[in-house]
Each structure stands twice: as C-alpha cells, then as structure tokens.
Design a protein around this motif. Structure first.
Motif, PDB file in Angstrom:
ATOM      1  N   PRO A 190     -28.895  13.183  -8.133  1.00  0.00           N
ATOM      2  CA  PRO A 190     -29.993  12.773  -9.003  1.00  0.00           C
ATOM      3  C   PRO A 190     -31.369  12.841  -8.350  1.00  0.00           C
ATOM      4  N   GLN A 191     -31.444  12.726  -7.026  1.00  0.00           N
ATOM      5  CA  GLN A 191     -32.739  12.834  -6.366  1.00  0.00           C
ATOM      6  C   GLN A 191     -33.351  14.214  -6.595  1.00  0.00           C
ATOM      7  N   ALA A 192     -32.513  15.249  -6.625  1.00  0.00           N
ATOM      8  CA  ALA A 192     -33.007  16.600  -6.884  1.00  0.00           C
ATOM      9  C   ALA A 192     -33.553  16.720  -8.303  1.00  0.00           C
ATOM     10  N   VAL A 193     -32.942  16.003  -9.234  1.00  0.00           N
ATOM     11  CA  VAL A 193     -33.446  15.984 -10.608  1.00  0.00           C
ATOM     12  C   VAL A 193     -34.830  15.345 -10.640  1.00  0.00           C
ATOM     13  N   SER A 194     -34.977  14.210  -9.962  1.00  0.00           N
ATOM     14  CA  SER A 194     -36.280  13.535  -9.927  1.00  0.00           C
ATOM     15  C   SER A 194     -37.350  14.414  -9.297  1.00  0.00           C
ATOM     16  N   GLU A 195     -37.027  15.086  -8.197  1.00  0.00           N
ATOM     17  CA  GLU A 195     -37.995  15.955  -7.528  1.00  0.00           C
ATOM     18  C   GLU A 195     -38.419  17.106  -8.432  1.00  0.00           C
ATOM     19  N   THR A 196     -37.483  17.638  -9.183  1.00  0.00           N
ATOM     20  CA  THR A 196     -37.796  18.742 -10.091  1.00  0.00           C
ATOM     21  C   THR A 196     -38.666  18.260 -11.245  1.00  0.00           C
ATOM     22  N   LEU A 197     -38.358  17.090 -11.788  1.00  0.00           N
ATOM     23  CA  LEU A 197     -39.201  16.520 -12.842  1.00  0.00           C
ATOM     24  C   LEU A 197     -40.619  16.283 -12.329  1.00  0.00           C
ATOM     25  N   ASP A 198     -40.731  15.825 -11.092  1.00  0.00           N
ATOM     26  CA  ASP A 198     -42.041  15.519 -10.530  1.00  0.00           C
ATOM     27  C   ASP A 198     -42.889  16.768 -10.271  1.00  0.00           C
TER      28      ASP A 198
ATOM     29  N   VAL B 299     -33.713  11.120 -20.291  1.00  0.00           N
ATOM     30  CA  VAL B 299     -33.656  10.849 -21.736  1.00  0.00           C
ATOM     31  C   VAL B 299     -35.053  10.561 -22.279  1.00  0.00           C
ATOM     32  N   ASP B 300     -35.796   9.705 -21.603  1.00  0.00           N
ATOM     33  CA  ASP B 300     -37.132   9.324 -22.075  1.00  0.00           C
ATOM     34  C   ASP B 300     -38.111  10.502 -22.067  1.00  0.00           C
ATOM     35  N   SER B 301     -37.925  11.423 -21.132  1.00  0.00           N
ATOM     36  CA  SER B 301     -38.833  12.571 -21.028  1.00  0.00           C
ATOM     37  C   SER B 301     -38.564  13.628 -22.092  1.00  0.00           C
ATOM     38  N   GLY B 302     -37.366  13.583 -22.686  1.00  0.00           N
ATOM     39  CA  GLY B 302     -37.003  14.598 -23.669  1.00  0.00           C
ATOM     40  C   GLY B 302     -36.620  15.933 -23.058  1.00  0.00           C
ATOM     41  N   VAL B 303     -36.439  15.971 -21.738  1.00  0.00           N
ATOM     42  CA  VAL B 303     -36.017  17.202 -21.067  1.00  0.00           C
ATOM     43  C   VAL B 303     -34.537  17.436 -21.344  1.00  0.00           C
ATOM     44  N   ALA B 304     -34.221  18.557 -21.953  1.00  0.00           N
ATOM     45  CA  ALA B 304     -32.833  18.862 -22.298  1.00  0.00           C
ATOM     46  C   ALA B 304     -32.062  19.327 -21.070  1.00  0.00           C
ATOM     47  N   LEU B 305     -30.753  19.115 -21.097  1.00  0.00           N
ATOM     48  CA  LEU B 305     -29.869  19.514 -20.008  1.00  0.00           C
ATOM     49  C   LEU B 305     -28.955  20.644 -20.465  1.00  0.00           C
ATOM     50  N   GLU B 306     -28.920  21.704 -19.675  1.00  0.00           N
ATOM     51  CA  GLU B 306     -28.002  22.810 -19.935  1.00  0.00           C
ATOM     52  C   GLU B 306     -26.734  22.550 -19.127  1.00  0.00           C
TER      53      GLU B 306
ATOM     54  N   ALA C 179     -12.166  16.925 -17.081  1.00  0.00           N
ATOM     55  CA  ALA C 179     -12.296  15.553 -17.571  1.00  0.00           C
ATOM     56  C   ALA C 179     -13.258  14.723 -16.728  1.00  0.00           C
ATOM     57  N   ASP C 180     -13.522  15.157 -15.490  1.00  0.00           N
ATOM     58  CA  ASP C 180     -14.422  14.420 -14.611  1.00  0.00           C
ATOM     59  C   ASP C 180     -15.892  14.766 -14.836  1.00  0.00           C
ATOM     60  N   VAL C 181     -16.174  15.854 -15.540  1.00  0.00           N
ATOM     61  CA  VAL C 181     -17.560  16.199 -15.855  1.00  0.00           C
ATOM     62  C   VAL C 181     -18.119  15.097 -16.767  1.00  0.00           C
ATOM     63  N   PRO C 182     -19.275  14.505 -16.443  1.00  0.00           N
ATOM     64  CA  PRO C 182     -19.749  13.328 -17.189  1.00  0.00           C
ATOM     65  C   PRO C 182     -20.444  13.681 -18.512  1.00  0.00           C
ATOM     66  N   LEU C 183     -19.839  14.558 -19.274  1.00  0.00           N
ATOM     67  CA  LEU C 183     -20.440  14.989 -20.533  1.00  0.00           C
ATOM     68  C   LEU C 183     -20.600  13.823 -21.501  1.00  0.00           C
ATOM     69  N   ARG C 184     -19.553  13.024 -21.620  1.00  0.00           N
ATOM     70  CA  ARG C 184     -19.602  11.889 -22.550  1.00  0.00           C
ATOM     71  C   ARG C 184     -20.692  10.905 -22.136  1.00  0.00           C
ATOM     72  N   ARG C 185     -20.819  10.630 -20.861  1.00  0.00           N
ATOM     73  CA  ARG C 185     -21.848   9.687 -20.390  1.00  0.00           C
ATOM     74  C   ARG C 185     -23.242  10.210 -20.725  1.00  0.00           C
ATOM     75  N   LEU C 186     -23.480  11.483 -20.511  1.00  0.00           N
ATOM     76  CA  LEU C 186     -24.795  12.055 -20.794  1.00  0.00           C
ATOM     77  C   LEU C 186     -25.134  11.948 -22.274  1.00  0.00           C
ATOM     78  N   VAL C 187     -24.180  12.315 -23.113  1.00  0.00           N
ATOM     79  CA  VAL C 187     -24.426  12.297 -24.558  1.00  0.00           C
ATOM     80  C   VAL C 187     -24.599  10.865 -25.056  1.00  0.00           C
ATOM     81  N   ASP C 188     -23.740   9.970 -24.601  1.00  0.00           N
ATOM     82  CA  ASP C 188     -23.824   8.581 -25.052  1.00  0.00           C
ATOM     83  C   ASP C 188     -25.130   7.921 -24.603  1.00  0.00           C
ATOM     84  N   ALA C 189     -25.693   8.389 -23.489  1.00  0.00           N
ATOM     85  CA  ALA C 189     -26.962   7.832 -23.008  1.00  0.00           C
ATOM     86  C   ALA C 189     -28.156   8.345 -23.810  1.00  0.00           C
ATOM     87  N   GLY C 190     -27.927   9.360 -24.638  1.00  0.00           N
ATOM     88  CA  GLY C 190     -29.004   9.895 -25.466  1.00  0.00           C
ATOM     89  C   GLY C 190     -29.629  11.167 -24.939  1.00  0.00           C
ATOM     90  N   ALA C 191     -29.031  11.769 -23.899  1.00  0.00           N
ATOM     91  CA  ALA C 191     -29.572  13.014 -23.364  1.00  0.00           C
ATOM     92  C   ALA C 191     -29.349  14.144 -24.363  1.00  0.00           C
TER      93      ALA C 191
END
Length: 346
Positions: free
Chosen positions: A212-220, A244-251, A267-279
């Motif tokens: 996730p730190q790489a995600v933050s650095e890329t957003l910044d 989610v708040d930024s509206g940046v979509a995830l591929e 089954a370990d890919v967190p697809l459900r978590r991402l969608v349920d969080a509103g991404a």
C-alpha cells in the motif's frame, strides 16, 4: 446446488488492462516465431504453456521478463503489429467487451520500424480499422517502462500527447509499467504532467508487487486517473479509504496476481474487500499470453472464487465501463445492454 447463471461472455464490459505483447494468442506466437526463424523457450511451447511463474523475488521477475522478451522479439514488422491489434480486438469482442484499452510501449518495436512514431502510428491505424470492422472500440495507452530513464518517459509522453484524442484509434492515456520495484516513482512525475496537460488519462501500475505504500506514493506523485492493479491497497484501511475517496479506479487482474505469486490462490485475491469498501474496480487480464487467462476468466473467478452474484458481476461490468475512456455513446449503449443482460432469465 447452484442455480443457473448467465453467460459472462455475453455480459457487456470494458477491458482496461491489456498489454500489447501480452495480448498475443499462443498460436500466433508460434506462427510469428516460425515466420522469423526464432526459437522459443520451452515454457512457451505446447508442452510447457502456460509457464509456471513467480515474481516474488528478482530471479522470478527475471524469468517472467525473459519469456516476455522472447515473445516480443517475434513481433518484427508492420503486419505483425497489425495482427496483434486485430486479434486482441477480436478476442475481446468475443468475450463481450465493447471497449478495449490496449497498452503499448512503441520503444519495443521502434528499431525495426523506423522509430517510435511509425511504430505507434501502425498500432493506432489498425486500432482505428478494427474499431470500424468489429463491434468493439479500441483506444491506445502509451506506456513508459520503469526500466528506462525517466527522460525516455518524457519523450513517450510528448508522442502520446501529439496523438491524443477520445475516439477509437487515438491515444487516450499514458501509463508506467514493468517491475514496480525498479526506478523511483517521483522521477516520472514530469512525464505524467506532460500527459495530463494534453488531456490524457494517467494510468500507472502500482500496488501489485509492492504494498500500500507504493499506492500512496503513486497517488502523491503521479496524480493517477486509474491504477494498474492497486490491489494491495486492501492491506491498509487508510490507503484503501484514500483510494475510494479519490475516485481513482483500480484495474484488478486476479489471474496476474496469482500467476506472479502475489497471492497463493484466486480466492486469496482481495476482490471482495475492494468492492465492499466502495472501490471502483475494473477486471483485467493483463498478459494472457503468459498467464493463460483472458478477461472472461476474471469474471468467472469473481463468481466461482468470491461468490459474486450475477447482479454483482453486472456491477463490475458497469464499473469497467464507468472507469473507461470510451466515448459517451459507447458507454451509454453498454450500460443499457448490461441492464438487459441482467434482466434476461438465467
């Protein structure tokens, strides 16, 4: 016993994460290797395909890159480039895609085709022709590589800006690919600024091989419109909320995540978590040539491995359309047809 389910290949959708070389059919690779008298690694021959891969360490990524380079070396002339574009469009249309965003680094083919400009223009011309002939629109994303100098990225950004537009057969976005553990993300900010000034979407890879730190650095630093992958934002509540708040979509490319060893099973890919969080999530196939999975397989995985209902699959398809750079008329028609798909009896 599971009730009857609708065919995901008839579900209208957009494909937003597909690499040019990686889109190749395995049969096409063999044809091109024969055409140019090239010998392929055993892992890309009939008995070894799809290859067993991992990118959890440098050695694993080197093997992945070696196979990718061997495939790319088979694409040598104008007809080869045109064939890849056409077949990628045909394959996606057969799986229900209404819009394809094909990502290419023209540097890879420039030496044999007279430079990066003619290489890109061949891809754009065939994308335009395929969009006229087939029930799918094809836009092109120009992608720089983390393995090359950031100045090279600026050159590609200027080229992309010169061909920028919002119609099939035009450059619609600018990306950054290859091993995200290489290079410094902030060094590519000037290239993304050039792309942004030209009105191009900014779609760098981040958050697959790194956390996730790489995600933050890329957003910044890169002000992305979407993130290629971004799946590991699920490991941080704060980063995921920021996405989610930024509206940046995830591929999100589950087949890639498993093939490269990011997660042990689908089954370990967190697809459900991402969608349920509103991404906003758009499923992608990434590199079917090496991973052995196409776009329809990603939707089947959502159903089989994460218990997504047909209504939720339709939601993923809508999300892919909403996150796409397709023209308004393509998006409106696809949304109507998604509703029609869901309204039909299973």
């Amino acid at each position: 016993m599971r009730t009857r389910e609708r065919d995901v290949t008839t579900l209208p959708k957009a494909h937003l994460h597909l690499h040019f070389t990686g889109s190749m059919r395995i049969a096409t690779l063999h044809d091109l290797a024969d055409k140019h008298g090239l010998r392929l690694p055993e892992a890309l021959l009939q008995g070894g395909w799809p290859p067993q891969l991992s990118a959890r360490d440098e050695r694993g990524w080197f093997r992945f890159q070696r196979l990718y380079d061997a495939a790319r070396a088979c694409v040598q002339d104008e007809s080869d480039l045109r064939r890849l574009v056409r077949e990628a469009a045909e394959d996606d249309a057969a799986e229900g895609s209404r819009w394809l965003e094909l990502q290419v680094d023209p540097t890879s083919y420039a030496a044999r085709l007279g430079g990066i400009t003619p290489a890109l223009e061949i891809v754009l011309d065939e994308a335009r022709a395929a969009s006229e002939d087939l029930p799918i629109g094809v836009g092109v994303i120009v992608a720089a590589s983390r393995l090359r100098h950031p100045m090279d990225a600026r050159t590609l950004a200027r080229l992309a800006a010169h061909h920028a537009g919002d119609q099939p057969g035009q450059v619609i976005g600018f990306g950054l690919s290859n091993d995200e553990r290489r290079g410094t993300t902030t060094d590519f900010a000037p290239a993304f600024a050039i792309a942004g000034k030209a009105g191009l979407a900014r779609v760098p890879h981040a958050g697959e091989l790194l956390g996730p730190q790489a995600v933050s650095e890329t957003l910044d630093s890169l002000d992305p419109t979407r993130l290629g992958h971004g799946v590991r934002s699920a490991e941080s509540d704060a980063v995921l909320r920021r996405v989610v708040d930024s509206g940046v979509a995830l591929e999100v490319c589950p087949g890639s995540n498993v093939a490269l060893g990011v997660y042990p099973t689908p089954a370990d890919v967190p697809l459900r978590r991402l969608v349920d969080a509103g991404a906003q999530v758009a499923l992608g196939a990434d590199d079917p040539l090496l991973f052995g999975h196409r776009l329809g397989d990603q939707y089947r995985s959502a159903r089989d491995d994460h218990d997504f209902t047909d209504a939720e699959l339709a939601g993923l398809a809508r999300s892919s359309i909403d996150a796409s750079l397709a023209p308004d008329d393509v998006r409106a028609a696809a949304r109507r047809d998604i509703d029609a798909w869901l309204a039909r009896p299973a």
